[in-house]
Design a protein around this motif. Sequence first.
Motif, short mmCIF file in Angstrom:
data_model
loop_
_atom_site.label_atom_id
_atom_site.label_comp_id
_atom_site.label_asym_id
_atom_site.label_seq_id
_atom_site.Cartn_x
_atom_site.Cartn_y
_atom_site.Cartn_z
N TYR B 270 -17.37 -3.37 29.22
CA TYR B 270 -15.83 -3.46 29.99
C TYR B 270 -15.46 -4.73 29.90
N SER B 271 -15.97 -5.60 29.28
CA SER B 271 -15.64 -6.98 29.65
C SER B 271 -14.16 -7.28 29.70
N PHE B 272 -13.45 -6.63 28.58
CA PHE B 272 -11.92 -6.97 28.42
C PHE B 272 -11.49 -6.36 29.78
N GLU B 273 -11.62 -5.22 30.33
CA GLU B 273 -10.94 -4.89 31.53
C GLU B 273 -11.32 -5.93 32.83
N LEU B 274 -12.65 -6.19 32.85
CA LEU B 274 -13.28 -6.93 33.89
C LEU B 274 -12.41 -8.41 34.11
N GLU B 275 -12.29 -8.82 32.88
CA GLU B 275 -11.57 -10.13 32.68
C GLU B 275 -10.04 -10.30 33.01
N LEU B 276 -9.62 -8.89 32.25
CA LEU B 276 -7.99 -8.74 32.68
C LEU B 276 -7.53 -8.60 34.03
N LEU B 277 -8.55 -7.97 34.74
CA LEU B 277 -8.31 -7.86 36.43
C LEU B 277 -8.84 -8.87 37.21
N GLY B 278 -9.76 -9.93 36.56
CA GLY B 278 -10.40 -11.01 37.21
C GLY B 278 -11.56 -10.33 38.28
N VAL B 279 -12.27 -9.29 37.77
CA VAL B 279 -13.16 -8.70 38.67
C VAL B 279 -14.41 -9.60 38.68
N ARG B 280 -14.81 -9.82 39.94
CA ARG B 280 -16.16 -10.53 40.08
C ARG B 280 -17.12 -9.51 40.64
N LEU B 281 -18.19 -9.21 39.36
CA LEU B 281 -19.11 -8.03 39.79
C LEU B 281 -20.23 -8.59 40.69
N PRO B 282 -20.58 -7.89 41.51
CA PRO B 282 -21.49 -8.27 42.54
C PRO B 282 -22.99 -8.25 41.77
N ARG B 283 -23.92 -8.94 42.22
CA ARG B 283 -25.63 -9.18 41.78
C ARG B 283 -26.16 -8.36 42.65
N ILE B 284 -27.12 -7.43 42.07
CA ILE B 284 -27.95 -6.80 42.95
C ILE B 284 -29.56 -7.03 42.45
N GLU B 285 -30.16 -7.90 43.60
CA GLU B 285 -31.50 -7.77 43.26
C GLU B 285 -32.32 -7.03 44.06
N THR B 286 -32.37 -7.25 45.25
CA THR B 286 -32.74 -6.15 46.30
C THR B 286 -31.53 -6.05 47.10
N ILE B 287 -31.35 -4.71 47.67
CA ILE B 287 -30.43 -4.52 48.86
C ILE B 287 -31.13 -4.47 50.17
N PRO B 288 -30.79 -5.15 51.16
CA PRO B 288 -31.28 -5.42 52.31
C PRO B 288 -30.82 -3.94 53.13
N ALA B 289 -31.87 -3.55 54.07
CA ALA B 289 -31.60 -2.44 54.85
C ALA B 289 -31.89 -2.57 56.39
N LEU B 290 -31.02 -2.21 56.98
CA LEU B 290 -31.56 -2.28 58.54
C LEU B 290 -31.09 -0.97 59.18
N LYS B 291 -31.66 -0.77 60.47
CA LYS B 291 -31.35 0.47 61.27
C LYS B 291 -30.04 0.33 61.89
N PHE B 292 -29.46 1.44 62.12
CA PHE B 292 -28.18 1.40 62.73
C PHE B 292 -28.31 0.96 64.02
N SER B 293 -29.33 1.04 65.14
CA SER B 293 -29.25 0.46 66.06
C SER B 293 -29.44 -0.78 66.22
N GLU B 294 -29.90 -1.44 65.24
CA GLU B 294 -30.26 -3.02 64.98
C GLU B 294 -29.15 -3.40 64.43
N ALA B 295 -28.26 -2.84 63.45
CA ALA B 295 -27.10 -3.17 62.85
C ALA B 295 -26.02 -3.29 64.06
N LYS B 296 -25.83 -2.53 64.89
CA LYS B 296 -25.08 -2.45 66.08
C LYS B 296 -25.12 -3.91 66.88
#
Lengths: 446, 446
Positions: B270-296
């Motif tokens: 879908y590079s045609f549409e990505l370019e047309l809309l100027g979309v910057r795709l995110p990179r995923i290597e690892t996704i960080p996770a943390l607990k709700f209470s810690e995040a708060k």
Amino acid sequence: MKNYQYTSISGTEQNNAYEVTHVSQLKEYVDRTVIMHGSIYKIRKMKGFSFLILRTARFCIQCVCDDKELLNELQEETCVRMEAEVVREERAKLGVELHVKHLTILSAPAALMPVVINGKLMETSLETKLDFRPLTLRNEKERAIFKLQEGILRGFRSFLQENGFTEIHSPKIVYAGAEGGVNIFKLDYFGREAYLAQSPQFYKQMMVGVFERVYEVGPIFRAEKHDTARHLNEYTGVDFEMGYIESFHDVMEMEAGMLNATLTMLEQEYSFELELLGVRLPRIETIPALKFSEAKALVAERTGRVFRESHDFEPEEERLLSEIVERDTGSEFVFVTHYPAQKRPFYVMEDPENPGETLSFDLIFRGLEITTGGQRIHDYEMQLQKLQTRGMDPEAFESFLMMHRHGMPPHGGLGLGLERFTARLLGFENVRQACLFPRDINRLTP
Amino acid sequence: MKNYQYTSISGTEQNNAYEVTHVSQLKEYVDRTVIMHGSIYKIRKMKGFSFLILRTARFCIQCVCDDKELLNELQEETCVRMEAEVVREERAKLGVELHVKHLTILSAPAALMPVVINGKLMETSLETKLDFRPLTLRNEKERAIFKLQEGILRGFRSFLQENGFTEIHSPKIVYAGAEGGVNIFKLDYFGREAYLAQSPQFYKQMMVGVFERVYEVGPIFRAEKHDTARHLNEYTGVDFEMGYIESFHDVMEMEAGMLNATLTMLEQEYSFELELLGVRLPRIETIPALKFSEAKALVAERTGRVFRESHDFEPEEERLLSEIVERDTGSEFVFVTHYPAQKRPFYVMEDPENPGETLSFDLIFRGLEITTGGQRIHDYEMQLQKLQTRGMDPEAFESFLMMHRHGMPPHGGLGLGLERFTARLLGFENVRQACLFPRDINRLTP
């Protein structure tokens, strides 16, 4: 400042938990130890050991276990993880069996089954089958129906994708009915009256103006009061719509191609389920087509039976027509074209050379209508006039007419009932057998 | 006896009508004549000729036409078929343009457009965009959003298929709500009260007992009365559920894998549409996770801002958390885990080591929650007790409890909002921009 610890989710581990589930994989592991999980589908006590049938995601595998203590604890429908040796065994259905070395109980049932689900056949009424659906679907053959249904949709989708159709998602809460006002569910939408969509008709037509070819798979709601073997009040509709057609024959050609591609996929990737259910797939070389008026006459002539003069078929006529066409041509599918305008919705195009007859078709498969389709009106004046002729208020269809007013290509499409197609393919009398959790006038659970 | 003539539909013609639609194909035809169809998206008059921009299924192509008589007849949004020569032209966006040799008008609009759709940007309010949706979706960039949405679902489906998930279709008319009784649409079902499904939760759990891993893509109905940029009253839910998990981390791993595979597919196809809309795709290597209470606590500490003590996030907290995590780790995604039990439904499992905290998570992407998931209760007694503790009537959930009573593996899953994910991916502030025909408390049309 506290040092917050992030855990890392990498997204690369998801296969590890899966281990061996496919028989093809198992055969590669003969004489080696594998880790498997699943549910104990059946226990058969023998002298000094037991056969355990392990139900995995797609297959049931015969296991041999001689651990008495363990066997005392095990019940059917217990979920387990096991280490086992893969042993070649010609008498086993899959050509291999598992010799249990170590087994962990992950969870055990709290009560005995209220219905037998692990016999060769489910010897119970359809009503009971449906009442206990969360359990009866665990039956090997019962679930195979829905594995095949997955395959049917995969076939449809992959064909449509290859032919330039874009998948869309249209709203199911709508402001007007597309198929007439009687069989429609009403809804209170924050104080306004709204309806549940009887089809994605308006939206897929609008989207032809956008993407030229579109399709949607989604729920269809019909408040029909009949309690028959062919009706559901909620079913899964497969709808497609295509622009720049030359005639509604293009739509029939597309459907024939889609069905052909799908049957080929089923044969290649779902042979396990096809064999388990003893399904005979139909062959499609060409699909015969004949006009509604001719089809009516043909059935009357060949059977000598008199049917009501009407603008539609009676179910019995569809069944007889199917038989006659199969005898004449060998085809289990037949297109009936040019239905009378009286019985077709307001967006269907009439034959300019023969007004009163529509450029529309049904596809009948093994005696049951599974598809309705045709060419739609794309001209603004023609659509406006048709609404007025039918005494319908154009105001109520303003956002539908908007697309006609501002340019639409000639277009057509169809809707196919997934459960009906599945049922006929598998030879079921009742369409409910091909629906996971059917809804009818009497049934709202599970 | 009359000789009935069957017409033959072969299903092999469907490609002929399609002709050239892809630019890649066009480039192979340089200096040759092609047949194309499409809609006249834009007319630019020059001296002695006009540029016509032809809108085809996926691309807009520059055409040159010098036939004065024809040009007098042509309006924007006219549907045409043309014969044209493909000419290399470096200044044209696609590297080629078409020189019109012959053009047939297939259908012409009946009125001038009420809104400009063929400018570089749609310079109109969101309200207007939505009011004229059948037309504004014809805008090149507007439709690219939904082409990308197709790609997102293709990515999800293909990943899930490869990982052993079976697609299911569960009813949308249901007998009980899964997510609590407030935000639920009621329906008269042949004299009985029924509801529109707030999620396929019960059904996908039941189907874990059948297929081990299942997924569903379908409409989700929430009768929320808020009129915010993040809520829709009907949206497309992507739900999956998997058995034999060791912890809810397995579910998060699966989601990270699914997102990764999907972003890769978008990049490739879908590079045609990505370019047309100027979309910057995110990179995923690892996704960080943390607990709700810690995040708060993290948000409070880093921003110095005081938020309400509560069992959930405020939108502003989610946004700030996202910023902090991106600064710390570079990730635009963050999992928040262990939400308080008070705010989670009755089927969610609590942490045995820390009751009150659930084995659940949300995925926040660029400041907005796009997924809720977690481990479910599989044990019958535990589920029964939880219902009772909450003052809910087990009788009303009999067919849900049936599965627990008769053996369920440890399992978990998630639900992702397709429109929310699309909106964040494309950088939209309002989720309605990523929904074809949005429904909100004030909007029921088109």
